[in-house]
Design an enzyme around this catalytic site. Structure first.
Site, PDB file in Angstrom:
ATOM      1  N   ARG A 277     -32.277 -42.399  11.963  1.00  0.00           N
ATOM      2  CA  ARG A 277     -31.931 -40.522  11.916  1.00  0.00           C
ATOM      3  C   ARG A 277     -32.965 -40.198  10.680  1.00  0.00           C
ATOM      4  O   ARG A 277     -33.581 -39.300  10.986  1.00  0.00           O
ATOM      5  CB  ARG A 277     -30.354 -40.608  11.148  1.00  0.00           C
TER       6      ARG A 277
ATOM      7  N   CYS B 199     -17.696 -40.657   6.325  1.00  0.00           N
ATOM      8  CA  CYS B 199     -18.540 -39.387   7.363  1.00  0.00           C
ATOM      9  C   CYS B 199     -17.631 -38.168   7.086  1.00  0.00           C
ATOM     10  O   CYS B 199     -18.364 -37.185   7.110  1.00  0.00           O
ATOM     11  CB  CYS B 199     -18.351 -39.768   8.636  1.00  0.00           C
TER      12      CYS B 199
ATOM     13  N   ASP C  76     -19.028 -31.886  15.470  1.00  0.00           N
ATOM     14  CA  ASP C  76     -19.194 -32.891  14.644  1.00  0.00           C
ATOM     15  C   ASP C  76     -19.329 -32.283  13.165  1.00  0.00           C
ATOM     16  O   ASP C  76     -19.617 -32.990  12.240  1.00  0.00           O
ATOM     17  CB  ASP C  76     -20.597 -33.651  14.990  1.00  0.00           C
TER      18      ASP C  76
ATOM     19  N   ARG D 153     -26.664 -30.810  16.385  1.00  0.00           N
ATOM     20  CA  ARG D 153     -26.123 -30.808  14.984  1.00  0.00           C
ATOM     21  C   ARG D 153     -26.630 -29.953  13.979  1.00  0.00           C
ATOM     22  O   ARG D 153     -26.315 -29.379  13.020  1.00  0.00           O
ATOM     23  CB  ARG D 153     -25.602 -32.173  14.340  1.00  0.00           C
TER      24      ARG D 153
ATOM     25  N   HIS E  19     -26.343 -44.831  10.580  1.00  0.00           N
ATOM     26  CA  HIS E  19     -26.504 -44.144   9.236  1.00  0.00           C
ATOM     27  C   HIS E  19     -26.146 -45.338   8.352  1.00  0.00           C
ATOM     28  O   HIS E  19     -25.405 -46.244   8.541  1.00  0.00           O
ATOM     29  CB  HIS E  19     -25.508 -43.197   9.251  1.00  0.00           C
TER      30      HIS E  19
END
Length: 280
Positions: free
Chosen positions: A149, A272, A78, A103, A178
């Protein structure tokens, strides 16, 4: 006196040259699920993802923007989603501290790149936050997402380090985990967003702050149409967001449709993949 034609009342939009940081998806894969978009059983086509990403980078270059690259790291599929790596405003950087262990190593990798490339004033965060995934910068405020998050405490931490007012918005739909999946700045003064992604109080805040916002519907939000990047005139947007593209055109913006359907299998779109490096 005859009324002024609508077309003549459309504002003249001006593009501002930007500096973006991106990461080529050489190791992209969907091998775990940390958001509702990810299905390890279905997987992803890495070669196709690279081709779509290259087209996105080429679109930025064609628009006159500067694009820097961070080297991808094996085992971090990612890392292509550069927006999550930090928040950079006024030459200062606020580092990322990821929610999920898968991540976690991305935060230090982006921090090291920033320090080595002209952003030594970087705060290592004490609070969980996922960079521009949940922090979106306008001229006078930074909009900050929470709910899935980024910790609420990170909003204060970012404000103290960056010296910019931070406005909290609560996300309530897990598809839009997000802030940058549900809202994007059109220019320094207004935004486009999908109301259904936000709590009632946060919708009221958005209505008060941005009475001229572009309001997207669920169909466009569901293809991550709001995970878009605007330079004030040109809006790089997922091609499937037909309704949003029409609205942007009507408001005097120039949509630049791109296909990032493969990267969407991990919950990502143009924004992103794009971390803005702001020196002002």
């Amino acid at each position: 006196m005859e009324p002024v034609p609508v077309a003549s009342r459309t504002p003249v939009r001006e593009a501002v040259r930007r500096h973006y940081l991106m990461c080529r998806p050489e190791h992209f894969a969907v091998t775990y699920a940390i958001n509702p978009w990810m299905d390890p059983a279905a997987g992803a086509d890495a070669a196709r993802a690279v081709a779509q990403w290259e087209a996105l980078r080429s679109a930025y270059v064609a628009l006159g923007h500067e694009v820097s690259l961070i080297d991808p790291i094996p085992g971090l599929p990612d890392m292509v989603f550069a927006a999550n790596g930090a928040l950079v405003v006024g030459g200062r950087a606020y580092g990322a501290r990821f929610t999920h262990a898968e991540r976690a190593a991305e935060g230090p990798a982006y921090a090291d790149w920033l320090r080595g490339n002209g952003f030594p004033d970087l705060l290592e965060p004490a609070c969980t936050n996922e960079g521009e995934g949940d922090f979106l910068t306008l001229d006078r405020v930074i909009l900050a997402g929470t709910g899935f998050r980024t910790d609420l405490a990170a909003h204060q931490e970012a404000q103290e380090h960056l010296g910019r007012p931070v406005v909290t918005l609560r996300l309530v739909d897990p598809r839009f985990y997000h802030l940058d999946t549900a809202l994007f700045p059109l220019d320094g003064d207004t935004v486009a967003y999908y109301p259904g992604a936000f709590s009632p109080g946060s919708r009221a805040v958005l209505e008060r702050l941005f009475p001229d916002a572009v309001i997207a519907d669920e169909a466009d939000a569901a293809v991550l149409g709001l995970n878009a990047v605007s330079d004030g005139r040109n809006v790089v947007v997922n091609a499937e967001a037909d309704g949003l593209i029409k609205l942007l055109d009507e408001r005097g913006f120039r949509p630049v449709p791109v296909d990032l359907s493969e990267l969407r299998k991990a919950g990502g779109g143009p924004k992103c993949c794009t971390l803005e490096l702001r020196t002002a």
